[in-house]
Design a protein around this motif. Structure first.
Motif, short mmCIF file in Angstrom:
data_model
loop_
_atom_site.label_atom_id
_atom_site.label_comp_id
_atom_site.label_asym_id
_atom_site.label_seq_id
_atom_site.Cartn_x
_atom_site.Cartn_y
_atom_site.Cartn_z
N SER A 194 0.83 -1.20 0.00
CA SER A 194 0.00 0.00 0.00
C SER A 194 0.87 1.26 0.00
N GLU A 213 0.00 3.98 1.18
CA GLU A 213 -0.39 4.80 2.32
C GLU A 213 0.58 4.70 3.49
N TYR A 214 1.48 3.74 3.44
CA TYR A 214 2.41 3.54 4.55
C TYR A 214 3.80 4.03 4.17
#
Length: 567
Positions: free
Chosen positions: A169, A171-172
């Protein structure tokens, strides 16, 4: 549960102390029988909440009616050494035939006051009218329960190690992903669902050693001396269990500070060891003197063999931070008397006083040179305190120093029987000791959250000290560190008489009155130990600032009315 037995004056510690400690067990058995009986009839008493509280407190706090002394119960060893007649109960296990040490052990921060607080919460949910609308649990150092938010970095690291598909992801942050992959590479099958080495993942133990080296200014730390534990408590218990051996036909003793954290008194009771009290000096900010340590040790030698010295720094429940000079005195005492030092340093990041500084026992002993550099010592740290406050995840470590290799091998063998600490806790330890560094993507947010938590704790420490210090009859030392305040209260004679009439210690009576009147749950000082004739309580500083201000105002109103009623 509150500790109802007051230690005799220092000069009278002798064989009477040993008998006094043995006798406590039968007393606690009677208290728990009474408490369990009350609990079994709780439904029939639901409509009589005030009566319930009184009966519970009385069952918990029986006192002698003569001379104002606490009850002196029968010798439990005589009671349990008689022939084992089957009780009239149909149960195979009863209080009469289980290990009496289980009954004797007490843990004040989760005792009857907390049980009553839970009952009150349920009563409020059912619409029972009270002079308050919520219970404020100031009894235990549970940061997140009091509203503290978790650090984003730690929760991201846990998410990535437990759900590896999130590694793809965007998002990390990449620095968190890198740390997660390093942990997973150290796991069998690259899964945190696998067992680890009994002492913990090697990758995390190495990170702990690097963290200690950095903290102590470059003093070497061997990762093979690091044991990862489920919070600090299992590590402490494993060491106490290891030294639980008679020497010269005398039972082992453990020196603990008074006031002390009840984990120690509970474990010492559970293991059938002897608790050796040494008093902190309240008048000098809860400092510790070599003279008092020696007095305690010499008196205890008459009845036991003191094997270990517990030091809590920063202090729980007292909130003091030991000076380097104080630590040097303690180290010299431990060396001269050949006792193992247990350095409980779980609050090392919680120092608020500008004139105070945390010094690790390891660093001070090393810099003192030989022979102190070779002192046997174990230090403990936990993810439950500091700025993480992750109590439920159960992460921690201990560093074992200067043990005989054969003894260390036996410690490792004993730990293998428990397989390993949880991998969740080990990941949390990794987050504690290997945080984002300047220049990494996660650093700015990490620093903002960490600094914000510590600044808020500092603000609350000052707020609580200022508020309580304004109360009539209160003496309050500044909260230099940790998460607690431990004020001394002058309880009027009329209130002491009222407490005696209800079978309670005065500080227990005060705490129950506070709970029933204002909804504030604290822990009486008798649960931690205190000098005879003095009364205290412990409260956390953890409620968020707005709620803490409300709590202090409720406290002020209660105390004003209490003094009017009993003065």
């Amino acid at each position: 549960m509150s500790r109802m037995l007051i230690k005799p004056a220092a000069a009278t510690v002798s064989a009477a102390l040993q008998q006094h400690q043995r006798q406590q067990q039968q007393y606690v058995i009677r208290r728990w029988k009474s408490f369990l009986h009350n609990s079994n009839n709780a439904n029939r008493r639901a409509a009589k909440s005030t009566a319930t509280s009184t009966a519970l407190a009385a069952a918990t706090s029986k006192r002698h009616e003569s001379s104002g002394d606490f009850i002196q119960p029968l010798d439990v060893r005589r009671s349990f050494s008689t022939s084992h007649k089957m009780p009239s109960s149909s149960k195979a296990l009863t209080l009469e035939n289980i290990n009496p040490n289980f009954i004797a052990m007490e843990y004040a921060v989760r005792g009857p006051l907390v049980i009553r607080a839970g009952e009150i919460e349920k009563e409020l949910e059912k619409g029972v009218q009270k002079p308050f609308d919520q219970v404020i649990r100031a009894n235990i150092g549970d940061c997140h329960a009091m509203g503290q938010q978790p650090l984003t970095f730690l929760r991201q690291l846990m998410a990535l190690t437990f759900e590896t598909r999130l590694l793809d992801s965007p998002e990390y942050p990449e620095d968190v992903k890198k740390r997660a992959c390093a942990i997973l590479d150290g796991c069998q099958g690259q899964s945190v669902g696998s067992y680890t080495d009994s002492a913990g993942l090697e990758v995390v133990r190495r990170q702990v050693a690097q963290y200690i080296e950095k903290r102590d200014g470059g003093i070497a730390s061997d990762w093979q001396n690091i044991y990862l534990t489920a919070g600090a408590s299992p590590g402490i218990k494993s060491i106490l269990s290891m030294i639980n051996s008679e020497v010269g036909c005398k039972p082992p003793g453990v020196m603990v500070p008074i006031p002390q954290y009840p984990l120690y008194s509970a474990t010492i009771s559970e293991y059938g060891m002897t608790k050796v009290d040494y008093y902190l000096e309240e008048e000098t900010g809860w400092s510790l003197g070599r003279k008092e340590l020696q007095r305690s040790y010499d008196e205890a030698k008459k009845v036991c063999n003191p094997r270990a010295l517990v030091v809590i720094n920063p202090g729980n429940p007292t909130g003091q931070v030991l000076t380097r000079e104080n630590i040097e005195e303690i180290i010299k005492f431990a060396h001269d008397n050949k006792v193992l030092v247990l350095a409980d340093e779980v609050y090392q990041d919680n120092v608020y006083d500008k004139d105070s500084k945390f010094w690790s026992f390891k660093k001070v002993a090393y810099e003192m040179g030989e022979p102190y550099r070779s002192l046997e010592m174990v230090s403990f740290l936990s993810t439950s305190k500091g700025y993480l406050g992750e109590c439920g995840i159960r992460g921690g470590y201990m560093e074992v120093l200067n043990f005989d290799p054969k003894v260390k091998a036996m410690l490792t063998k004993s730990i293998t029987a428990a397989l390993c600490s949880t991998t969740a806790g080990q990941v949390a330890v990794s987050a504690l000791v290997n945080p984002p560094q300047p220049g990494e993507p996660s650093y700015d947010l990490y620093k903002k959250e960490r600094d914000g938590i510590l600044a808020a704790l500092k603000e609350r420490a000052e707020l609580v000290h200022k508020a309580l210090n304004s109360f009539e009859g209160y003496k309050v030392n500044p909260v230099q560190g940790a998460m607690y305040v431990f004020p001394q209260i002058e309880i009027p004679p009329k209130a002491i008489a009222a407490a005696k009439a209800k079978g309670m210690a005065p500080d227990v009576f005060y705490a129950f009155e506070l709970l029933e009147t204002s909804g504030i749950c604290i822990v009486p000082g008798s649960g931690f130990g205190q000098k005879p004739g003095t009364w205290h309580f412990r409260s956390t500083i953890l409620p968020q600032t707005d709620k803490l201000k409300l709590m202090m105002e409720k406290f002020r109103v209660f105390h004003t009315e209490f003094m009017k009623k009993y003065k």
